[in-house]
Each structure stands twice: as C-alpha cells, then as structure tokens.
Write a protein that holds these residues in place. Structure first.
Motif, PDB file in Angstrom:
ATOM      1  N   SER A 427       0.813  -1.221   0.000  1.00 28.21           N
ATOM      2  CA  SER A 427       0.000   0.000   0.000  1.00 28.21           C
ATOM      3  C   SER A 427       0.843   1.265   0.000  1.00 28.21           C
ATOM      4  O   SER A 427       1.900   1.322   0.638  1.00 28.21           O
ATOM      5  N   ILE A 428       0.333   2.264  -0.710  1.00 28.36           N
ATOM      6  CA  ILE A 428       0.940   3.591  -0.701  1.00 28.36           C
ATOM      7  C   ILE A 428      -0.122   4.534  -0.150  1.00 28.36           C
ATOM      8  O   ILE A 428      -1.251   4.558  -0.647  1.00 28.36           O
ATOM      9  N   VAL A 429       0.228   5.294   0.878  1.00 30.61           N
ATOM     10  CA  VAL A 429      -0.724   6.198   1.544  1.00 30.61           C
ATOM     11  C   VAL A 429      -0.231   7.631   1.397  1.00 30.61           C
ATOM     12  O   VAL A 429       0.975   7.890   1.534  1.00 30.61           O
ATOM     13  N   GLY A 430      -1.146   8.555   1.112  1.00 29.21           N
ATOM     14  CA  GLY A 430      -0.737   9.955   0.957  1.00 29.21           C
ATOM     15  C   GLY A 430      -1.594  10.896   1.801  1.00 29.21           C
ATOM     16  O   GLY A 430      -2.554  10.463   2.463  1.00 29.21           O
ATOM     17  N   GLN A 431      -1.257  12.163   1.754  1.00 26.20           N
ATOM     18  CA  GLN A 431      -2.038  13.201   2.445  1.00 26.20           C
ATOM     19  C   GLN A 431      -3.433  13.297   1.802  1.00 26.20           C
ATOM     20  O   GLN A 431      -3.601  12.911   0.633  1.00 26.20           O
ATOM     21  N   TRP A 432      -4.405  13.850   2.515  1.00 26.87           N
ATOM     22  CA  TRP A 432      -5.770  13.985   1.987  1.00 26.87           C
ATOM     23  C   TRP A 432      -5.711  14.697   0.620  1.00 26.87           C
ATOM     24  O   TRP A 432      -5.081  15.747   0.483  1.00 26.87           O
ATOM     25  N   GLY A 433      -6.373  14.116  -0.368  1.00 26.78           N
ATOM     26  CA  GLY A 433      -6.460  14.746  -1.690  1.00 26.78           C
ATOM     27  C   GLY A 433      -5.276  14.451  -2.600  1.00 26.78           C
ATOM     28  O   GLY A 433      -5.236  14.952  -3.728  1.00 26.78           O
ATOM     29  N   CYS A 434      -4.324  13.616  -2.129  1.00 26.13           N
ATOM     30  CA  CYS A 434      -3.129  13.337  -2.946  1.00 26.13           C
ATOM     31  C   CYS A 434      -3.258  12.044  -3.746  1.00 26.13           C
ATOM     32  O   CYS A 434      -2.265  11.306  -3.900  1.00 26.13           O
ATOM     33  N   GLU A 435      -4.446  11.764  -4.282  1.00 23.98           N
ATOM     34  CA  GLU A 435      -4.619  10.565  -5.102  1.00 23.98           C
ATOM     35  C   GLU A 435      -3.665  10.579  -6.294  1.00 23.98           C
ATOM     36  O   GLU A 435      -3.067   9.562  -6.647  1.00 23.98           O
ATOM     37  N   ALA A 436      -3.529  11.752  -6.941  1.00 20.12           N
ATOM     38  CA  ALA A 436      -2.669  11.810  -8.135  1.00 20.12           C
ATOM     39  C   ALA A 436      -1.245  11.394  -7.770  1.00 20.12           C
ATOM     40  O   ALA A 436      -0.574  10.687  -8.526  1.00 20.12           O
ATOM     41  N   MET A 437      -0.798  11.819  -6.595  1.00 23.10           N
ATOM     42  CA  MET A 437       0.561  11.493  -6.173  1.00 23.10           C
ATOM     43  C   MET A 437       0.728   9.992  -5.898  1.00 23.10           C
ATOM     44  O   MET A 437       1.647   9.352  -6.418  1.00 23.10           O
ATOM     45  N   ILE A 438      -0.183   9.416  -5.115  1.00 31.46           N
ATOM     46  CA  ILE A 438       0.019   7.995  -4.774  1.00 31.46           C
ATOM     47  C   ILE A 438      -0.174   7.101  -6.009  1.00 31.46           C
ATOM     48  O   ILE A 438       0.491   6.082  -6.150  1.00 31.46           O
ATOM     49  N   LEU A 439      -1.042   7.537  -6.931  1.00 29.77           N
ATOM     50  CA  LEU A 439      -1.241   6.728  -8.146  1.00 29.77           C
ATOM     51  C   LEU A 439      -0.026   6.832  -9.064  1.00 29.77           C
ATOM     52  O   LEU A 439       0.338   5.873  -9.739  1.00 29.77           O
ATOM     53  N   GLU A 440       0.600   8.012  -9.069  1.00 29.00           N
ATOM     54  CA  GLU A 440       1.817   8.189  -9.872  1.00 29.00           C
ATOM     55  C   GLU A 440       2.940   7.275  -9.328  1.00 29.00           C
ATOM     56  O   GLU A 440       3.634   6.604 -10.097  1.00 29.00           O
ATOM     57  N   ILE A 441       3.068   7.243  -8.013  1.00 37.08           N
ATOM     58  CA  ILE A 441       4.087   6.357  -7.407  1.00 37.08           C
ATOM     59  C   ILE A 441       3.734   4.903  -7.715  1.00 37.08           C
ATOM     60  O   ILE A 441       4.591   4.094  -8.076  1.00 37.08           O
ATOM     61  N   ALA A 442       2.433   4.583  -7.590  1.00 36.82           N
ATOM     62  CA  ALA A 442       1.991   3.203  -7.856  1.00 36.82           C
ATOM     63  C   ALA A 442       2.309   2.798  -9.290  1.00 36.82           C
ATOM     64  O   ALA A 442       2.709   1.660  -9.563  1.00 36.82           O
ATOM     65  N   ARG A 443       2.162   3.753 -10.219  1.00 34.43           N
ATOM     66  CA  ARG A 443       2.421   3.442 -11.632  1.00 34.43           C
ATOM     67  C   ARG A 443       3.903   3.107 -11.843  1.00 34.43           C
ATOM     68  O   ARG A 443       4.240   2.161 -12.551  1.00 34.43           O
ATOM     69  N   VAL A 444       4.753   3.873 -11.182  1.00 33.60           N
ATOM     70  CA  VAL A 444       6.194   3.616 -11.321  1.00 33.60           C
ATOM     71  C   VAL A 444       6.532   2.245 -10.744  1.00 33.60           C
ATOM     72  O   VAL A 444       7.231   1.441 -11.349  1.00 33.60           O
ATOM     73  N   ILE A 445       5.965   1.965  -9.572  1.00 31.22           N
ATOM     74  CA  ILE A 445       6.241   0.677  -8.929  1.00 31.22           C
ATOM     75  C   ILE A 445       5.735  -0.459  -9.809  1.00 31.22           C
ATOM     76  O   ILE A 445       6.406  -1.459 -10.033  1.00 31.22           O
ATOM     77  N   GLU A 446       4.531  -0.283 -10.332  1.00 29.15           N
ATOM     78  CA  GLU A 446       3.918  -1.318 -11.183  1.00 29.15           C
ATOM     79  C   GLU A 446       4.828  -1.601 -12.375  1.00 29.15           C
ATOM     80  O   GLU A 446       5.091  -2.757 -12.709  1.00 29.15           O
ATOM     81  N   GLY A 447       5.346  -0.516 -12.975  1.00 22.89           N
ATOM     82  CA  GLY A 447       6.244  -0.674 -14.123  1.00 22.89           C
ATOM     83  C   GLY A 447       7.529  -1.375 -13.733  1.00 22.89           C
ATOM     84  O   GLY A 447       8.056  -2.190 -14.483  1.00 22.89           O
ATOM     85  N   SER A 448       8.003  -1.110 -12.533  1.00 16.06           N
ATOM     86  CA  SER A 448       9.285  -1.678 -12.111  1.00 16.06           C
ATOM     87  C   SER A 448       9.184  -3.161 -11.831  1.00 16.06           C
ATOM     88  O   SER A 448      10.145  -3.890 -11.986  1.00 16.06           O
ATOM     89  N   VAL A 449       8.028  -3.587 -11.341  1.00 16.53           N
ATOM     90  CA  VAL A 449       7.960  -4.994 -10.924  1.00 16.53           C
ATOM     91  C   VAL A 449       7.250  -5.875 -11.946  1.00 16.53           C
ATOM     92  O   VAL A 449       7.137  -7.063 -11.757  1.00 16.53           O
ATOM     93  N   ALA A 450       6.770  -5.265 -13.034  1.00 12.31           N
ATOM     94  CA  ALA A 450       6.001  -6.070 -14.000  1.00 12.31           C
ATOM     95  C   ALA A 450       6.893  -7.091 -14.708  1.00 12.31           C
ATOM     96  O   ALA A 450       8.072  -6.892 -14.828  1.00 12.31           O
TER      97      ALA A 450
END
Ligand SMILES: NC(=O)C[C@H](N)C(=O)O
Length: 450
Positions: A427-450
């Motif tokens: 899980s990646i958790v961010g400050q209130w309203g930071c969906e764009a940020m946590i999804l951006e990090i998630a995308r990088v991670i997803e790309g790295s481990v795919a």
C-alpha cells in the motif's frame, strides 16, 4: 469499459441487496451518483458483485449468496477473496471486467485487492460521492475502485471524483482545489524527471508486526528496492498510535452501524414478508405478525446475519450511557491521535485544516507498507465460523484501518512474485487529496515490478 458494481451501491436496473436477507428483494428507484457518472462516461455496468453483508467482514464469508472464492488460486486450493468487496476484486482478477466499484470502511477494497492480486484504491474521505451507497459507518465509508492496473484505476477515479451536492460529506470544490494545488506543488520536485529523485517515501516501523508473513515482507522489500533504484529516498518513520487503530475502528464502526441499521424494521425499510418467506419458507401467521415490536424483532432477527447482529449489539453497547465515555469517546480520542500521527510525517499540509504547519524537511511525501499481514487465507467453513475465526478476520484489517480513521487515500498494488502463497499487496498512503501522487508512485512501482 466494463465495470462491476458492489451489491451495496444502488442501481435502478438490478437489485441492491447488500448480500443480506433484509434487502433480498430491494430494487433501488435510482442509480447511485457513482454509477450514474460511470454510465454517463459510456461505461457498462455488467452486474452486481457479492460482498460481506452490509460491508461487514474481511473474508467475504458473511453473505446470503455464500462465500467468494479467490480466482488467483488453483481450483484445488480454495482461498478467501478477502472482504468485504471480495466479489468486486474476484471479478476483476478473473477477467470478467476491467474494473469494479467497491466500498472501503476499514480496508474492504485494499484487503481483497491484496488477496486477489489486483489494484485497489481507497480515495480520500469525501472525494467520491456516497449518494445511493448503503451506509455502514458514515464517518468512514468511501467508495473505492478495484482494477486490473493502476492506469484503469486512475481513469475510473478521475471519472468519479466530482463534488456532489446530494452527499453532505462530499468535499467542496474549494477543498479539492486547495488539495490539488498543494499536492502538485510537491510533485513538481520529482514528477518532471523520469526517475523519482526528490521523492521521500516513509516506511512506518509499526506496520511490520511480528505476525507479518515472510511473503508480505518479501513483497514490500521488493517494492522498496524498486523505489530506491528509481531514485526515491526511503525514510524510516514512526506512527506511534497505530497499535490502537484496530480497537478504535471496531468501536466506532460498530457504533455507527448500530445507528445506521436501526432503520431496518421490516416495515419502512427491509421487507418483513420477503424475509419471513425466504427464511422460514412460509407466510407469517397473524400471531407472528402480532405487535409492531414483535414485527421488528422477527424482521431483524431473521433479516440480519450473525456478524451484522454482533456489530449491532457491540455498537449499541458502546453508545449506551454506561459505556459511552470508556469506549466511544476513547475511540474518538484515539482517532484524533492517529490523524495527528499522519500529519506529523507528511510534507504536504492537510488541506482540511485552516492552518497546519507540515512536517519539517525530514518529512515524507507518502508512506509505503504491506497491505495485509498475510496472503489470502483458506476459506473458513461458513457453517462453523467460531469466535476465533471472527477475531482472526478482524486482525486482517490491522494495516488498513489507520488510513481509514484518518480519511486518507491509499492504493494497494500487487507486488511481483507469484509465490506459492499467492498474491501480495503493497500500500501507498498519501495526504488527503493526494490521489494523483500515490497513483503516480503506484504506476512507477507497477512498471518496475512487471
Ligand atoms: N467494510 C470494511 O472496510 C471491512 C472491515 N473489515 C469491516 O468488517 O468493518
């Protein structure tokens, strides 16, 4: 895009039963706002997905339709899909749809996502409309998204993230804007580059309890390595009140559930005749119909399942004069401390506070931790669920409830490693309203481990 819908989110062209005998024959006269927005965007709602009754459960075993089997495992290894949005996660994992709506009160999207190997996003509290979503615990309930990958989850989130005047808890356009500005300002330091240099990721020590399975540890380690390789700085942090989150959650969620579910009396809400016919296979006798009190008692006894009744009893007690100070108020105080723990480590200020000085330079942009303490457990026999199984189910939420109590966005992403124990979510958790940020990090991670 084909989308599944959890059975507690209203649709006018399909039943909405919350997997409960109490609503077995309920058809809503309107679509929930989130369903409406999806249909307007051209998406097709392919059906309703099984869930734990009224969203109460972590293994999707409390349902009039029976349990949900996890499609990520071979047919001779029957495992739980997680709950309460188990049907939504399983539908995505089985390839029946690209995404599915779920609801997350204390982990109901992230836990099944972790067990089934899909992406699960719980947005910030108040970000997605709950108009037309059947209430469980109003101060915690969020509509969430389960999806095949981060990109789809992000697209569905963007479609749904709109202010809704029909939902009194919907975040105002001003608050959304304020949060977006703060979040984007912080993302600029690292988003413009291809790598993550400048991104500070907190690793909270309290999220690695002794009970954490080796598979979960490996999953997080792999993600953290991927983040470091991309240039992110990993920072050990402490959220000291985390150990109290689970107890506080179960007091608050049960108290709110007991109040919310009081409306199902079999007369105004919930169908007495349908319940009686379904459960007893007979029509009620005039004697059974009896007084209003006996009608309510019969409807509620037969209409609710065991887990829901347990929570109503616990919650009613927590709100009683005898217990209010010692349980409900204490749990509220803990909730405030847990919120403050997060504020103390985030670099992005909390947009819900009028003034808030964010963490000093050693703060972090986001937190990374295992989504669950273990991989999908074997499905318990629903006919003989013991008290031990029930407590064991509560413990599944230990890593997801803190973000729920604090109202923060969190996304669970599958870690690689098709190990024998099955999928592992991080899980990646961010400050209130930071969906764009946590999804951006998630995308990088997803790309790295795919
Ligand atoms: N609804 C949720 O988020 C699920 C949580 N496991 C609960 O039973 O309360």
């Amino acid at each position: 895009m084909n989308i599944g819908d959890k059975d507690n989110i209203c649709t006018k062209d399909m039943p909405t039963t919350c997997s409960s005998a109490m609503l077995a024959d309920y058809w809503s006269p309107f679509d929930a706002t989130v369903v409406d927005l999806l249909r307007q965007s051209g998406a097709g709602i392919i059906g309703k997905a099984n869930c734990d009754e009224f969203g109460m459960g972590s293994l999707n075993v409390h349902s009039i339709y029976g349990p949900v089997v996890n499609p990520a495992f071979p047919t001779d290894d029957i495992r739980s899909a997680g709950g309460s949005s188990g049907g939504s996660a399983a539908a995505v994992a089985a390839g029946l749809c690209n995404a599915a709506l779920g609801t997350d009160t204390g982990g109901s999207v992230r836990l099944p996502a972790s067990y089934c190997g899909v992406v699960g996003l719980k947005p910030s509290y108040g970000m997605l409309s709950r108009w037309g979503v059947v209430s469980f615990a109003d101060s915690l309930d969020c509509v969430g998204v389960l999806a095949k990958d981060v990109d789809i989850a992000h697209r569905v989130f963007n479609t749904l993230s709109k202010y809704d005047g029909q939902d009194s808890t919907s975040a105002s356009p001003e608050t959304r804007e304020k949060a977006q500005r703060a979040c984007e300002e912080h993302m600029q330091s690292w988003r413009s580059r291809r790598d993550l240099a400048g991104l500070r990721i907190g690793v909270p020590q309290e999220y690695f309890p002794a009970s954490l399975s080796p598979a979960s540890v490996d999953g997080v380690r792999e993600m953290l390595r991927a983040l470091r390789e991309r240039g992110a700085t990993l920072v050990p942090v402490s959220l000291p009140n985390t150990p109290y989150a689970l107890s506080a959650y179960y007091v608050l969620a049960s108290a709110e559930a007991s109040s919310n579910l009081a409306r199902y009396d079999g007369v105004q809400y919930g169908s007495y005749i349908a319940i009686t016919a379904m459960c007893l296979h007979v029509r009620p006798t005039p004697h059974q119909i009896g007084t209003p009190a006996s009608t309510y008692a019969l409807s509620r006894t037969q209409g609710f399942g065991r887990e829901v009744k347990k929570r109503i009893l616990l919650g009613t007690y927590a709100l009683s004069a005898d217990a209010f100070d010692n349980y409900f108020l204490q749990a509220q105080r803990l909730r405030n401390l847990i919120r403050q723990d997060f504020r103390d480590v985030f670099l992005v200020p909390d947009p819900l506070l009028l003034s808030h000085s964010p963490a000093s330079v050693d703060g972090v942009h986001a937190l990374v931790h295992p989504s669950a303490v273990q991989t999908a457990p074997p499905l318990p026999d629903t006919n003989v669920i013991s008290e031990g199984d029930s407590l064991g189910a509560y413990v599944q939420d230990i890593l997801t409830v803190p973000a729920s109590l604090a109202g923060l966005p969190a996304v669970s992403v599958p870690a690689r490693g098709k190990n024998k124990q099955g999928p592992v979510g991080v899980s990646i958790v961010g400050q209130w309203g930071c969906e764009a940020m946590i999804l951006e990090i998630a995308r990088v991670i997803e790309g790295s481990v795919a």
